[in-house]
Design an enzyme around this catalytic site. Structure first.
Site, PDB file in Angstrom:
ATOM      1  CB  SER A  20      82.776   9.683  30.197  1.00  0.00           C
ATOM      2  OG  SER A  20      83.181  10.585  31.197  1.00  0.00           O
ATOM      3  CG  ASN A  68      76.943   6.389  38.543  1.00  0.00           C
ATOM      4  OD1 ASN A  68      77.269   7.545  38.841  1.00  0.00           O
ATOM      5  ND2 ASN A  68      76.636   6.037  37.312  1.00  0.00           N
ATOM      6  N   GLY A  71      78.404  11.936  41.205  1.00  0.00           N
ATOM      7  CA  GLY A  71      78.315  13.390  41.253  1.00  0.00           C
ATOM      8  C   GLY A  71      79.512  14.067  40.621  1.00  0.00           C
ATOM      9  CG  ASN A  98      82.736  13.442  29.940  1.00  0.00           C
ATOM     10  OD1 ASN A  98      82.393  14.139  30.891  1.00  0.00           O
ATOM     11  ND2 ASN A  98      81.873  12.864  29.125  1.00  0.00           N
ATOM     12  CB  CYS A 128      76.141  14.116  34.744  1.00  0.00           C
ATOM     13  SG  CYS A 128      76.274  13.370  36.381  1.00  0.00           S
ATOM     14  N   GLY A 241      75.699   1.851  26.278  1.00  0.00           N
ATOM     15  CA  GLY A 241      74.597   1.538  27.164  1.00  0.00           C
ATOM     16  C   GLY A 241      74.497   0.034  27.314  1.00  0.00           C
ATOM     17  N   GLY A 263      80.932   0.562  29.238  1.00  0.00           N
ATOM     18  CA  GLY A 263      80.753   1.341  30.457  1.00  0.00           C
ATOM     19  C   GLY A 263      80.774   0.486  31.707  1.00  0.00           C
TER      20      GLY A 263
END
Lengths: 300, 252, 300, 252
Positions: A20, A68, A71, A98, A128, A241, A263
């Site tokens: 995501s 990153n 936000g 997500n 997050c 990851g 990712g």
């Protein structure tokens, strides 16, 4: 050769998903990747209303990785359903949405709006690190995680994946809490909170000061946590990851992951997902593995 | 204009000013690119995973030119490439400049000057280029035959002493449309000037990027209107830009 | 130009130390490095009796880093005093002895034996992820950390640095607990627990299964935690985690570290410590910084 | 014998068998090294921070030779080096073989054969080399004039079919001292054979290493006696070894 995997009773043609936030809803990658070949597209997090995200700079490069602090900028669930889900409907791939929010109620609003949509699973983002309220606060505390998992499960029409944070002392406790509260699967790891300072300008590299670290640099931490989680719970674990290659993906599967997600490496090479899928098939041929399931969790 | 990541080949490279390099690359991307677009260049150094966005300076059939400044060890690596070396690139990226301007005023500052070359070559009619430098000039001869060139230098060693705006005012330069690329203070001044003069202005922005294709939302700029994609007044510089109508972006 | 820093009233000629476990007691590096130039030598952890450590393989390479599971092999405090401390006495550098144990009593036994020795500070290792008992268990729990800090402070004749683990949900809580319990300083980060799997051999890369991740890969996590700790406590913070260059060291100092330590990169380049020291001086000249103290914590 | 990390230069390199490369390096380390020692070679790929330990095959004034197998992407990088390329090395490392043997039996298996060459050249008197291969031979001609060479191959394509021990028994080879380097099963068999025959044996071990200089304690081997350094029956292969008296290490 069988690369099919199954999560919450739903079959996936192969175990390779997108992580995501690294693939949008697939629109920007369809020129590079045949989305039909993916095990699933996991969309960027979507909230009840549009979120503007953080100020820029939002990304910074680190050794073997990146930070990153987007936000969770997103257009809100209504436009998302109208545009992004309509787009994804054209493809023969699983769709995992997500979901993010600042309160249980906000998560539930999104979950409810998705209840009659063509969505295969929900991934609940409680990890997050880049938004001030909600998100990671739900993912670092067993009680909060249990509460939101139960609340979501009660409302959700689709199976629920809880996306866990690595920024915890004991990932096993969180994975077990998610399982005990009814989660159909867990996915991990989200990013590890990090920081970079520009020493010449004497300022943070990110406007948000901290950001989430991803990329090959964090893979050993991710493999360890996936292994720990997979041995702590019976529900499927989706591992991610730092996956850059098929070998990386297989490492997660041997650690116990049912599926994996690519990712940050999508940014380095937009063809990464396809290369991983093809590489897994090549590995299976070389090693004479007929069913991927036979190597899942084989190292323990 | 399908984007592609490919291993291209360096045709030749030269240092054209202190820390400024000009590289010609043999690539099919050249033939589908548009002035104002950029390419992502990926370092071979495997500790660096993100690409460096570099604007396209000019193109010829099957080849394109980038002119860039060494800003860190990634671009320092590129500067070491020799003829025949492989180079990893993704492109063409971004929207590029609209090419319908007549009597255009092209404003470039520092490493924002290179994209003005392909633009000057592509635009029809009269073109005036204003190029701002700290001190050392580069690319000035390349504009010959394509545009009138005016120069500003911070130290006054060539042309007008001061900024591109000083040069514009000193030489009473004008046009019916402005195109600009350069550092943020210059772009702010250009935007202000364009509004003051009532001239439409297209400006090219830069920001730290990750994916380069509009997926990661790393490189956004605040917009005055709600753009269709973000739904939150945040346009993506890499995808919706890098070229924007100056009125539509918030540079504060 | 003043590169001197001060911890617990003790001046160090410069802020560059060696990270425990990556430099032995300096003996193996004296052919490469003039130990007199170091701010301090921090020794490999020493326990009350000799420890054999873990089976091999004990190390594995990862992307931009490495995993180790040495398991605190050490010759025990008696031989350590006789040999290692005698060796270090020859040099004009500060000596910080890293102390490990499986119980509070074992730590205290080492601390007491060091009480009349020529040692400048003690670093209490409550964060090694590679031994089964003790170590990290003390560093992941506020109560356990407080108890051992108090016990050590009561016995110790030298100032005490508590070395903290990054494998926690909130590093601030641990740093505050150490401070409240009397620690003179904290050092962080120890390694992050990770895992690597050899997919061809279908086995763990390390005999211990998991190991501690170090190297440039983890630097952003380390900088973030040093920043958080430095803003949570008033005692000095010694920062480490992936330092390869003077720029890295300065990043930690700007995040709030009083001193820094070079760890895994000693293995990549045995001259790293000296390069970092010289690079800090060069940076100070370029940026016209006369006192290093003036940039400590300048980014916040 | 001071150790040094230096940027040396590749003199030449060739592939001498499938995935087996021979590289001559110009370096001052050559002049202070000893048979059985090794060098650490550092990949330029910045995602890889640990060196690859590679035994010294032979030396000449100011130059040394390594013969190594491609075992991963680090050694694959080395295999791509051309004449004149820089190569990062640290050495000489480890203790090396004692050179007081007479009538020595040198046993090498696979990539454990190369260090036997410098040893064969350095030892006085009669020397018998037994080299074990899977199938494809390498370095056999290099031993000419320095030692009698006997070969074993797993597939029987050359020499004795089977292991080095098969070759020793089949040809009634013997000596007053054994030197061996090769895979662990071979070393175990050699140790057993040496004890059985009452011949002293020096064996060279390998293990995953990090520092290469004895600081990190990554590459230990269990010893029968309590060694002085570790105080816990754990010798460091990189520093106390790689060569050990077979009786003093526990290979189980």
């Amino acid at each position: 050769m069988n690369t099919q995997v199954c999560i919450a009773g739903i079959p996936f043609k192969n175990p390779v998903m997108t992580a995501s936030g690294t693939f949008g809803s697939g629109m920007e990658y369809e020129e590079f990747v045949d989305l039909n070949r993916l095990g699933a597209v996991v969309t960027k997090g979507v909230s009840n209303v549009p979120w503007p995200g953080n100020p820029t700079p939002r990304v910074a490069e680190t050794y073997g990785g990146m930070l990153n602090a987007i936000g969770l900028q997103n257009p809100g669930i209504d436009l998302f359903i109208k545009r992004d889900l309509a787009f994804l409907k054209k493809y023969d791939t699983r769709v995992i949405v997500n979901v993010c929010g600042k309160s249980v109620e906000e998560y539930l609003e999104v979950v409810e709006k998705l209840s009659d949509q063509d969505v295969d699973l929900l991934e609940i983002n409680v990890s997050c690190p880049n938004v001030k309220e909600g998100a990671i606060a739900f993912g670092q505390d067993v009680k909060a995680l249990s509460a939101i998992t139960k609340a979501v499960k009660e409302k959700a029409k689709q199976p629920v994946i809880m996306k866990l944070s690595p920024n915890v002392t004991d990932i096993k406790e969180l994975a077990k809490a998610a399982e005990a509260s009814g989660a159909d699967a867990v996915s991990l790891i989200n990013t590890i909170t990090g920081m970079k300072i520009d020493i010449r300008k004497r300022c943070f590299a990110l406007a948000n000061k901290t950001g989430g670290l991803s990329g090959p640099a964090i893979k050993p931490v991710a493999v360890r946590m996936v292994y720990e989680a997979a041995h702590a719970v019976k529900i499927p674990v989706i591992g991610m990851g730092g996956i850059a290659t098929a070998e990386d993906a297989i490492e997660f599967i041997m650690a116990g992951a049912t599926a994996v997600a690519v990712g940050a490496m999508n940014f380095h090479d937009p063809y990464t997902t396809i290369k991983v899928i093809e590489g897994i098939e090549a590995f299976m041929r070389e090693e004479k593995i007929t069913d991927l399931e036979s190597i899942r969790g084989c190292v323990n | 204009m399908a984007k592609e990541k490919q291993t291209a080949a360096v045709i030749r490279q030269e240092c054209i000013a202190t820390d400024i390099y000009s590289m010609w690359i043999e690539t099919s991307i050249a033939d589908v690119s548009h002035p104002g677009q950029f390419i992502s260049v990926y370092p071979k150094d495997r500790s660096k995973l993100l690409p460096r966005p570099i604007s396209i300076c000019e193109t010829a059939p099957g080849r394109l030119r980038i002119v860039y400044r060494i800003a860190g060890s990634g671009t320092a690596e590129f500067a070491g490439y020799k003829s025949g070396d492989p180079i990893e690139i993704l492109g063409p990226l971004g929207n590029g400049f609209p090419l319908d301007g007549q009597d255009a005023l092209l404003i470039g500052g520092g490493i924002g000057i290179p994209p003005m070359l392909s633009l000057a070559k592509a635009l029809p009619g009269k073109k005036t280029v204003v190029a701002g430098y700290k001190s050392e000039l580069f690319l000035t001869e390349d504009f010959a035959g394509h545009a009138d060139l005016w120069i500003a230098t911070e130290d006054g060693s060539s042309g007008t002493k001061g900024t591109v705006l000083n040069a514009i005012r000193e030489n009473h330069l004008t046009g019916s449309v402005i195109y600009a690329c350069g550092p943020m203070p210059m772009l702010k001044a250009v935007k202000e000037y364009a509004i003051e003069q009532g001239i439409p202005a297209w400006i090219s922005l830069e920001e730290r990027m990750a994916c380069g294709v509009g997926a990661c939302l790393g490189c956004v700029v605040k917009t005055t209107g709600k753009d269709e994609h973000s739904n939150v007044n945040n346009a993506r510089i890499c995808k919706d830009g890098p070229v924007f109508d100056a009125k539509e972006v918030d540079l504060t």
